[in-house]
Design an enzyme around this catalytic site. Structure first.
Site, PDB file in Angstrom:
ATOM      1  N   PHE A 127       0.825  -1.200   0.000  1.00  0.00           N
ATOM      2  CA  PHE A 127       0.000   0.000   0.000  1.00  0.00           C
ATOM      3  C   PHE A 127       0.864   1.256   0.000  1.00  0.00           C
ATOM      4  O   PHE A 127       1.899   1.311   0.661  1.00  0.00           O
ATOM      5  CB  PHE A 127      -0.883   0.053   1.251  1.00  0.00           C
ATOM      6  CG  PHE A 127      -1.898  -1.038   1.356  1.00  0.00           C
ATOM      7  CD1 PHE A 127      -3.159  -0.893   0.819  1.00  0.00           C
ATOM      8  CD2 PHE A 127      -1.587  -2.216   2.022  1.00  0.00           C
ATOM      9  CE1 PHE A 127      -4.109  -1.899   0.918  1.00  0.00           C
ATOM     10  CE2 PHE A 127      -2.525  -3.238   2.137  1.00  0.00           C
ATOM     11  CZ  PHE A 127      -3.791  -3.074   1.576  1.00  0.00           C
ATOM     12  N   ASP A 128       0.397   2.266  -0.701  1.00  0.00           N
ATOM     13  CA  ASP A 128       0.891   3.618  -0.471  1.00  0.00           C
ATOM     14  C   ASP A 128       0.438   4.029   0.928  1.00  0.00           C
ATOM     15  O   ASP A 128      -0.473   3.427   1.503  1.00  0.00           O
ATOM     16  CB  ASP A 128       0.310   4.547  -1.546  1.00  0.00           C
ATOM     17  CG  ASP A 128       0.576   6.006  -1.254  1.00  0.00           C
ATOM     18  OD1 ASP A 128       1.750   6.362  -1.079  1.00  0.00           O
ATOM     19  OD2 ASP A 128      -0.386   6.785  -1.190  1.00  0.00           O
ATOM     20  N   ASN A 129       1.052   5.061   1.471  1.00  0.00           N
ATOM     21  CA  ASN A 129       0.726   5.496   2.823  1.00  0.00           C
ATOM     22  C   ASN A 129      -0.264   6.662   2.833  1.00  0.00           C
ATOM     23  O   ASN A 129      -1.472   6.477   3.030  1.00  0.00           O
ATOM     24  CB  ASN A 129       2.016   5.882   3.554  1.00  0.00           C
ATOM     25  CG  ASN A 129       1.804   6.219   5.010  1.00  0.00           C
ATOM     26  OD1 ASN A 129       1.156   5.473   5.736  1.00  0.00           O
ATOM     27  ND2 ASN A 129       2.343   7.344   5.446  1.00  0.00           N
ATOM     28  N   ASP A 130       0.238   7.878   2.579  1.00  0.00           N
ATOM     29  CA  ASP A 130      -0.610   9.071   2.626  1.00  0.00           C
ATOM     30  C   ASP A 130      -1.656   9.058   1.518  1.00  0.00           C
ATOM     31  O   ASP A 130      -1.332   8.878   0.348  1.00  0.00           O
ATOM     32  CB  ASP A 130       0.257  10.325   2.485  1.00  0.00           C
ATOM     33  CG  ASP A 130       1.194  10.491   3.665  1.00  0.00           C
ATOM     34  OD1 ASP A 130       0.720  10.871   4.748  1.00  0.00           O
ATOM     35  OD2 ASP A 130       2.395  10.233   3.500  1.00  0.00           O
TER      36      ASP A 130
END
Length: 217
Positions: free
Chosen positions: A9-12
């Site tokens: 997953f990407d974070n922000d």
């Protein structure tokens, strides 16, 4: 097609809702360093890439770029824990995916230590097996290297992994790395811009994301 074994997953904008924090930090650094306030649209146009890359659009002066990053990070640190939160359903969805036997991780354009701290604050870290920050690689997203590194750490071939993000740079990185790539629409970019990057699927809710992920197994 290889069965899905892991999800990165990407974070922000994907796991962590940091929209207000990012804007507050930009709005502080702009006047403090540049002596002017840019529009929110200008500040957010390249969110998803490292701050050092984003700031090149604001000024050509290397010294001002460095000072901008320092001011941004200093302000960000003072309000970080109070302003971030997991998107609704995030922690529950991670728990479902982990219980289904999938390995989970994060690949972000944020610095590793800062990203992991935020994931601990919002309760997501307990379900994640790895974190790749911009400081863990030589070339950040949209280069495929960060996503490839995440696959390597988890021990799976890219074809066995899915990368999930809310930015076109995420989808570009996932596609280039050879993973499947899913777009989520609750982040900072509109669906049309995401769809232009040919994601494997688009999810509008965490329930849709979980269903789409499990359908790739």
């Amino acid at each position: 097609m290889a069965g899905l074994k892991a999800v990165l997953f990407d974070n922000d904008g994907t796991l962590v809702d940091s929209h207000d924090l990012i804007l507050a930090s930009f709005r502080y650094a702009g006047p403090a360093v540049l002596g002017r306030q840019l529009s929110d649209e200008e500040y957010l146009q390249k969110v998803g890439q490292p701050l050092s890359v984003q700031v090149r659009d604001f000024t050509d002066d290397p010294q001002l770029q460095e000072r901008f990053c320092e001011a941004y990070c200093a302000h960000n640190k003072t309000v970080h824990d109070q302003m971030i939160k997991a998107f609704p359903g995030t922690v529950e969805a991670l728990a479902k995916l982990a219980s289904a036997g999938l390995n989970l991780g994060v690949v972000t354009s944020k610095r590793h230590e800062v990203a992991w701290h935020g994931l601990e604050v919002v309760g997501a870290a307990q379900y994640l097996d790895c974190c790749v920050g911009w400081d863990d690689v030589e070339r950040p997203k949209p280069d495929p290297q960060p996503v490839q590194r995440g696959c390597e750490i988890l021990g799976f071939a890219p074809a066995e992994c899915l990368y999930v993000g809310d930015a076109p740079f995420d989808l570009q990185a996932g596609n280039a790395a050879g993973t499947k790539a899913a777009a989520v629409t609750w982040g900072m970019f509109d669906e049309a811009r995401l769809a232009a990057e040919n994601p494997t699927f688009v999810a509008h809710t965490w329930d849709e994301l979980v269903k789409g992920v499990l359908g790739l197994r």
